[in-house]
Write an enzyme that holds these catalytic residues in place. Structure first.
Site, mmCIF file in Angstrom:
data_model
loop_
_atom_site.group_PDB
_atom_site.id
_atom_site.type_symbol
_atom_site.label_atom_id
_atom_site.label_comp_id
_atom_site.label_asym_id
_atom_site.label_seq_id
_atom_site.Cartn_x
_atom_site.Cartn_y
_atom_site.Cartn_z
ATOM 1 N N ASP A 341 1.114 -1.369 0.175
ATOM 2 C CA ASP A 341 -0.241 -0.255 0.148
ATOM 3 C C ASP A 341 0.873 1.166 -0.157
ATOM 4 O O ASP A 341 0.284 2.162 0.807
ATOM 5 C CB ASP A 341 -1.237 -0.135 0.934
ATOM 6 C CG ASP A 341 -1.620 -1.057 1.022
ATOM 7 O OD1 ASP A 341 -2.313 -1.639 0.542
ATOM 8 O OD2 ASP A 341 -1.659 -2.095 2.490
ATOM 9 N N GLY A 342 2.010 1.262 0.018
ATOM 10 C CA GLY A 342 3.254 2.649 -0.242
ATOM 11 C C GLY A 342 4.274 1.913 -0.142
ATOM 12 O O GLY A 342 4.629 1.174 0.401
ATOM 13 N N SER A 366 2.649 6.888 0.383
ATOM 14 C CA SER A 366 1.289 6.154 1.233
ATOM 15 C C SER A 366 0.343 6.225 0.842
ATOM 16 O O SER A 366 -0.555 7.409 1.049
ATOM 17 C CB SER A 366 1.777 6.224 3.018
ATOM 18 O OG SER A 366 0.287 5.751 3.435
ATOM 19 N N ARG A 367 -0.678 5.145 0.364
ATOM 20 C CA ARG A 367 -1.348 5.013 -0.196
ATOM 21 C C ARG A 367 -3.208 4.668 0.647
ATOM 22 O O ARG A 367 -4.077 5.337 0.064
ATOM 23 C CB ARG A 367 -1.200 4.108 -1.404
ATOM 24 C CG ARG A 367 -0.556 4.262 -2.779
ATOM 25 C CD ARG A 367 -0.905 3.160 -3.934
ATOM 26 N NE ARG A 367 0.349 2.736 -4.582
ATOM 27 C CZ ARG A 367 1.613 2.332 -4.520
ATOM 28 N NH1 ARG A 367 0.964 1.340 -3.100
ATOM 29 N NH2 ARG A 367 2.462 2.390 -5.945
ATOM 30 N N VAL A 368 -2.905 4.587 1.702
ATOM 31 C CA VAL A 368 -3.301 4.349 2.832
ATOM 32 C C VAL A 368 -3.391 5.286 3.865
ATOM 33 O O VAL A 368 -4.224 5.996 4.104
ATOM 34 C CB VAL A 368 -3.577 2.978 3.396
ATOM 35 C CG1 VAL A 368 -5.079 2.815 4.487
ATOM 36 C CG2 VAL A 368 -3.860 2.355 2.640
#
Length: 510
Positions: A341-342, A366-368
């Protein structure tokens, strides 16, 4: 004349045998070792064996069934292959590989099978969980909304991590990947998270150094070390991360938060390639087998924030992967980037500039975690990225020796001060309030034009001032409140006073 008593006892015995339940013959399958390699064995005679079944060799070594063929089995050994000999017996166990789980493992150093390696006696836990397990279904998960504080300014501000996230730590050799993972683990001292450090193919002295840092940081009583060193059988290195996830799942099922560090998955992929080639599986790109993506996908998908129906806990994973010559497009790194997620990218160029931690905010993402980040940090992070991006662009341009105007020189000075403010010593995690105060001071110009020694002293003074004068910043961050202009002004004034107390430059002429 025959004894009447003897006849009576014989008749009673015969009658008892006739009335008892008949004992059926036991069927035991026994195979034999055909050949032995480095970490693998070829077995014949076990036609009913199942994939991933645990086999027991006469020499005491155990192995996992990897390849199923009509006349042979490819077996990955979980012990030294030197103990095996061609022709020895092999038996089926009807079981899969399991690892002991539960609180009894806290504070212990174990191998991938849960055997103690710290000289502190056997593990008290009798509960075994299979190392391989299905990931939780979509409806059994919840969104990532709670932050995982790493204590590192560059990460918490610009590349935040949330509980239940899979955040990759990636970079070349000797860029500080393990150091960031260990600092994150040590920062959980103020939380209730259980920490699991899984060393895969690491040298013994490197693992000992990590254990020493965790013990010195006071986190050993809430940590579990799973070590599969380069001196162990390749099969142990292969199952080690799966064992770590099984241990974490046992805590998550009881509603607890678990942080898992997998150091590193490059060694894990190389170990799997080694075993696959020895078993003569068809090689693909870079000689890796065709299921190399599934190898890590099924592992990392077991992380997440889980619903109350399955315990309500979370598993946060920080997998580490090593690149060569900054090649992010290599096979294993691209696989892991697409699964996670990143990523937190550590640049060797920043290492050469003595910038530690060497987090490259231009590539890191950071995608979350942004959804779990405090609003106060979110306001600061946007300006931080813009300031550093403009600075790096101007820094490259200024190398040509061109005459610069006042505005450009001011941006270069501000960018250098902001980058210097992101420096942080090892084993020195910072609370969120102290991080925010230092970053606000840097972006407001209080650290402009300072030498490296002066900057370090100023940041220490700001941190001390924040701890001494409670401005309510920590409460605002914990309550996810927005940072008001009034509060921002109070923080900057407190930082200015702390720097002025050092004497000399206080940032007023910036």
């Amino acid at each position: 004349m025959p004894d009447a008593g003897a006849g009576t006892s014989t008749g009673a015995l015969v009658e008892m045998l006739l009335e008892s339940t008949p004992v059926l013959p036991a069927i035991s399958e026994i195979g034999r070792v055909v050949s032995v390699g480095d970490g693998i064995a070829i077995v014949a005679g076990l036609a009913r064996a199942l994939s991933d079944e645990l086999l027991a060799f006469a020499s005491g070594v155990r192995g996992i069934v990897f390849d199923l063929e009509p006349d042979r089995l490819g077996v990955v050994l979980l012990g030294p292959s030197e103990k095996l000999s061609v022709g020895e017996d092999v038996r089926r166990t009807g079981e899969v590989v399991g690892v002991p789980v539960g609180p009894a493992l806290l504070g212990r150093v174990v191998d991938a099978l849960g055997n103690p390696r710290d000289g502190m006696g056997p593990i008290a836990s009798t509960l075994l969980h299979p190392v391989e397990a299905e990931a939780a279904a979509i409806l059994q998960r919840r969104p990532v909304t709670r932050p995982l504080a790493t204590g590192v300014k560059a990460i918490d501000a610009a590349v935040p991590v949330g509980l239940g996230q899979r955040q990759l730590i990636i970079g070349d050799r000797q860029t500080g990947k393990t150091s960031i993972a260990v600092d994150t683990l040590l920062n959980q001292k103020t939380t209730k998270a259980v920490c699991i450090y899984c060393a895969i193919g690491q040298r013994g002295d490197a693992v000992a150094k990590v254990i020493g840092a965790i013990r010195d940081g006071g986190m050993m009583d809430r940590s579990i070390i799973i070590a599969a060193g380069n001196e162990d059988a390749p099969g142990l290195a292969y199952i080690a991360p799966y064992a770590a996830m099984s241990v974490a799942e046992s805590f998550a099922a009881k509603g607890r938060d678990a942080l898992v560090v997998l150091d590193d998955l490059t060694h894990h992929a190389h170990t799997y390639r080694e075993l696959s080639l020895l078993l003569r599986r068809p090689p693909g790109r870079e000689a890796f087998p065709g299921d190399i993506f599934y190898l890590h996908a099924r592992l990392l998908e077991r992380a997440g924030q889980f619903a109350p129906s399955i315990g309500g806990g979370s598993i946060t994973v920080l997998p580490v992967v090593e690149t060569q010559a900054e090649n992010l497009s290599a096979y294993i790194p691209t696989n892991l980037i697409s699964i996670t997620d990143g990523q937190i990218y550590l640049s060797p160029r920043l290492v050469q500039k003595n910038q530690f931690p060497a987090v490259d905010l231009g590539i890191s993402v950071s995608r979350v975690g942004g959804k779990a980040q405090s609003r106060a940090f979110r306001d600061v992070a946007g300006n931080l990225r813009v300031t550093l991006a403009q600075f790096e662009e101007l820094e490259e341009f200024a190398r040509f020796g061109t005459r610069l105007d006042e505005v450009t020189r001011a941006r270069l000075t501000r960018g250098a001060a902001t980058r210097a403010a992101l420096r942080q010593a090892e084993r020195d995690p910072m609370p969120a309030a102290e991080q925010l105060a230092v970053l606000l001071a840097a972006m407001d110009g209080l650290l402009d034009g300072m030498t490296e020694e002066r900057t370090i002293a100023a940041m220490h003074a700001i941190r001390t001032a924040v701890r001494a004068d409670d401005t309510g910043l920590a409460v605002k961050i914990a309550n996810n409140e927005k940072l008001t202009d009034e509060h921002r002004t109070r923080i900057i004034q407190a930082a200015r006073g702390a720097i002025a107390a050092l004497g000399g430059h206080d940032g007023t002429d910036a």
